[in-house]
Motif scaffolding. Structure first.
Motif, PDB file in Angstrom:
ATOM      1  N   ALA A 103      69.461  -3.791  52.430  1.00 17.61           N
ATOM      2  CA  ALA A 103      69.081  -2.847  51.378  1.00 17.61           C
ATOM      3  C   ALA A 103      69.423  -3.410  50.000  1.00 17.61           C
ATOM      4  CB  ALA A 103      69.790  -1.512  51.599  1.00 17.61           C
ATOM      5  N   GLU A 104      70.605  -4.031  49.884  1.00 18.93           N
ATOM      6  CA  GLU A 104      71.009  -4.637  48.610  1.00 18.93           C
ATOM      7  C   GLU A 104      70.049  -5.757  48.213  1.00 18.93           C
ATOM      8  OE1 GLU A 104      74.931  -5.905  49.576  1.00 18.93           O
ATOM      9  OE2 GLU A 104      75.893  -4.092  48.833  1.00 18.93           O
ATOM     10  N   ILE A 105      69.673  -6.580  49.199  1.00 17.55           N
ATOM     11  CA  ILE A 105      68.777  -7.698  48.933  1.00 17.55           C
ATOM     12  C   ILE A 105      67.418  -7.193  48.453  1.00 17.55           C
ATOM     13  CG2 ILE A 105      67.471  -9.558  50.040  1.00 17.55           C
ATOM     14  CD1 ILE A 105      69.955 -10.079  51.773  1.00 17.55           C
ATOM     15  N   ARG A 106      66.870  -6.170  49.131  1.00 19.27           N
ATOM     16  CA  ARG A 106      65.566  -5.635  48.722  1.00 19.27           C
ATOM     17  C   ARG A 106      65.629  -5.043  47.324  1.00 19.27           C
ATOM     18  NH1 ARG A 106      65.620  -3.841  54.125  1.00 19.27           N
ATOM     19  NH2 ARG A 106      66.347  -1.777  53.448  1.00 19.27           N
ATOM     20  N   GLU A 107      66.689  -4.304  47.046  1.00 20.34           N
ATOM     21  CA  GLU A 107      66.834  -3.672  45.734  1.00 20.34           C
ATOM     22  C   GLU A 107      66.979  -4.734  44.643  1.00 20.34           C
ATOM     23  OE1 GLU A 107      69.724  -0.422  43.447  1.00 20.34           O
ATOM     24  OE2 GLU A 107      70.241  -1.158  45.448  1.00 20.34           O
ATOM     25  N   ALA A 108      67.832  -5.723  44.897  1.00 24.12           N
ATOM     26  CA  ALA A 108      68.057  -6.768  43.900  1.00 24.12           C
ATOM     27  C   ALA A 108      66.792  -7.588  43.676  1.00 24.12           C
ATOM     28  CB  ALA A 108      69.204  -7.669  44.336  1.00 24.12           C
ATOM     29  N   GLN A 109      66.029  -7.882  44.735  1.00 27.79           N
ATOM     30  CA  GLN A 109      64.812  -8.677  44.593  1.00 27.79           C
ATOM     31  C   GLN A 109      63.813  -7.973  43.680  1.00 27.79           C
ATOM     32  OE1 GLN A 109      64.529 -11.668  46.227  1.00 27.79           O
ATOM     33  NE2 GLN A 109      62.513 -12.173  45.414  1.00 27.79           N
ATOM     34  N   THR A 110      63.679  -6.673  43.843  1.00 27.79           N
ATOM     35  CA  THR A 110      62.756  -5.903  43.006  1.00 27.79           C
ATOM     36  C   THR A 110      63.175  -5.949  41.541  1.00 27.79           C
ATOM     37  OG1 THR A 110      62.256  -4.410  44.842  1.00 27.79           O
ATOM     38  CG2 THR A 110      61.763  -3.617  42.628  1.00 27.79           C
ATOM     39  N   VAL A 118      75.264  -8.209  45.247  1.00 28.26           N
ATOM     40  CA  VAL A 118      75.493  -8.155  46.685  1.00 28.26           C
ATOM     41  C   VAL A 118      76.989  -7.954  46.861  1.00 28.26           C
ATOM     42  CG1 VAL A 118      75.301  -9.390  48.860  1.00 28.26           C
ATOM     43  CG2 VAL A 118      73.515  -9.623  47.134  1.00 28.26           C
ATOM     44  N   HIS A 119      77.373  -6.925  47.560  1.00 33.07           N
ATOM     45  CA  HIS A 119      78.755  -6.427  47.543  1.00 33.07           C
ATOM     46  C   HIS A 119      79.795  -7.522  47.733  1.00 33.07           C
ATOM     47  CE1 HIS A 119      82.139  -3.788  48.080  1.00 33.07           C
ATOM     48  NE2 HIS A 119      82.425  -4.429  49.202  1.00 33.07           N
ATOM     49  N   GLY A 120      80.772  -7.536  46.819  1.00 35.77           N
ATOM     50  CA  GLY A 120      81.894  -8.452  46.918  1.00 35.77           C
ATOM     51  C   GLY A 120      81.546  -9.886  46.579  1.00 35.77           C
ATOM     52  N   ARG A 121      80.399 -10.099  45.916  1.00 37.05           N
ATOM     53  CA  ARG A 121      79.960 -11.464  45.672  1.00 37.05           C
ATOM     54  C   ARG A 121      79.563 -11.681  44.216  1.00 37.05           C
ATOM     55  NH1 ARG A 121      77.744 -14.354  50.579  1.00 37.05           N
ATOM     56  NH2 ARG A 121      78.712 -13.286  52.322  1.00 37.05           N
TER      57      ARG A 121
END
Length: 486
Positions: free
Chosen positions: A130-137, A165-168
């Motif tokens: 979910a984080e990856i999809r949100e960040a990509q957009t 991306v959490h903790g990164r």
């Protein structure tokens, strides 16, 4: 590998869990241990684990209070609670605060742990996806804003806050590869980053007009380095690890650094450390753009080259954004294609890896349109082999051309070719060739400051006297008098 923090005040229990359970087989690695809640909280702040497996009953701070404090400070690591049969009140409270599961310490074995960690792994994967999809957009919207130089009409300010991306933290790696498609595997084949580091990263990527931007998200405590001594087929810019909230500034820095590389490529990996002078689009280019395609339409090649050199000089002096230069080149090529009616693609122009390569590709494309347009205006006969000779004369007029060369071109006897040519066009081959050369000489006399000797040689005459003699025969005057009249 997902990371795990073990929290248990009984040392032998921690050792048993660490040494007897198949962590790697389950996709996890132990990155730390703690003997009480306070120590564990400090470890969470330092290591930011993906999972915390914690006993509930501990000195100084119990497991439930540890979970509450972690949530209060914004950490979203998954919690698995270790408990005993009589402690279900605390288990219920932990579940209410977001613990994923619990395990009874007395009955914990490989199967129980594997079942629990499988559930944890699914939660972690779902969250990361979910984080990856949100960040990509958001990254795509942000790219449009930054490359467009202002707020994109489809992007609200709140949508441009890039979720990490959490903790990164991230490093931007910009690769000026010049290809239509470029994948993460292509970058990995360069062997610039250690495999163990690259495999622990979460990656995003965007590719536009021959440039790929990779966003490598690593745990904040991770150290990585890039081999900057290696010679590459293209230039590459990268940043140190940076918090997500500084992404916009970091990306702007990368764009500035990448633009400098486009004008002065080093063909290596280069660390982007600070913001250079922001680049601004070069103004007042339309006049030169117009000169290029207008002169091409009028078949004035020297004037085309002059306008190209002037436009490129303007871009170079002002270090115009490479995207502006590429789009200007693509725009001119498109207009020239409409004039020449030669099918053309803008891809090679938009993908050029530096400004000199773009200029070379751009001029080659213009020359193709020029030749096609010139050929379309060449008179034709009703004989295909004579038409082939006519085209050859117009394209190779500046070279030494013999009757034998033309005869071999069409696989005919030289005397037959000579007679047939005069019959179809009413003039001999040499008269026709002289006419082409004098026409080009007149154009050069009008449009350039080249000497008469240079022009004669450039259009195919072996010496000045012969050039002047033929020029007078066709025009009634000398090259010098023609230049003075025009």
């Amino acid at each position: 590998m997902w990371t795990v923090l073990l929290v248990e005040d009984e040392v032998f229990v921690r050792r048993k869990m660490r040494e007897t359970m198949p962590w790697k087989q389950m996709g996890f690695t132990i990155i730390g241990e703690a003997g009480n809640g306070i120590e564990a909280m400090n470890k969470i702040r330092e290591c930011q684990p993906d999972v915390v497996i914690t006993d509930i009953v501990m000195p100084l701070m119990n497991g439930v209070d540890l979970l509450k404090q972690a949530r209060k400070e914004g950490f979203s690591c998954r919690f698995v609670m270790l408990t005993v049969m009589s402690d279900f009140d605390n288990v219920q409270q932990a579940l209410e605060f977001g613990a994923t599961s619990y395990m009874l310490k007395l009955y914990m074995d490989h199967a129980t742990l594997a079942e629990t960690m499988s559930k944890v792994e699914k939660e972690l994967s779902d969250r990361r996806n979910a984080e990856i999809r949100e960040a990509q957009t958001v990254l795509y919207k942000l790219w449009k804003v930054m490359m467009g130089g202002g707020q994109h009409p489809d992007a609200k300010e709140s949508e441009l806050v890039v979720p990490g991306v959490h903790g990164r933290e991230f490093s931007i790696i910009a690769v000026q590869h010049g290809s239509l498609a470029y994948e993460l595997d292509d970058f990995m084949m360069l062997n610039l980053i250690e495999h163990d580091v690259a495999s622990t990263a979460v990656w995003h990527s965007l590719t536009f007009e021959g440039v790929s931007y990779f966003f490598m998200w690593l745990p904040a405590s991770t150290y990585f380095s890039m081999n900057t001594e290696l010679s590459l087929p293209y230039s590459l810019i990268y940043t140190i690890l940076t918090p997500a909230e500084k992404l916009i500034v970091a990306w702007q820095n990368v764009l500035v650094a990448l633009n400098k590389e486009w004008y002065m490529p080093t063909f290596s990996a280069k660390l982007c450390t600070s913001l250079g002078s922001p680049f601004h689009e070069t103004g007042d280019t339309w006049g030169l753009e117009h000169e290029i395609w207008h002169n091409l339409e009028q078949l004035r090649w020297e004037a085309v080259l002059g306008a190209v050199n002037e436009l490129w000089g303007k871009f170079e002096v002002q270090h115009a954004p490479q995207r502006q230069v590429k789009q200007a080149a693509a725009r001119i090529v498109h207009l020239c294609a409409r004039i020449s009616q030669l099918t053309s693609s803008d891809e090679e122009v938009l993908l050029a890896t530096d400004h000199l390569r773009l200029k070379s590709v751009f001029i080659a494309r213009l020359e193709a349109h020029f030749k096609h347009l010139s050929a379309s205006r060449i008179p034709k006969s009703d004989h295909p082999e004579i038409n082939k000779i006519i085209t050859y004369l117009h394209e190779q007029y500046a070279e030494e051309i013999t009757l034998d060369t033309l005869a071999k071109l069409v696989c005919m006897d030289d005397k037959y070719v000579s007679g047939l040519f005069k019959k179809k066009l009413g003039v001999s081959i040499i008269q026709y060739l002289h006419g082409i050369r004098i026409e080009h000489a007149q154009r050069l006399l009008r449009e350039t400051d080249r000497t008469i000797s240079e022009i004669g040689e450039r259009v195919g005459f072996a010496n000045d006297n012969y050039f002047i003699k033929i020029f007078k025969r066709f025009t009634g005057g000398t090259p010098a008098s023609f230049r003075n009249r025009t």
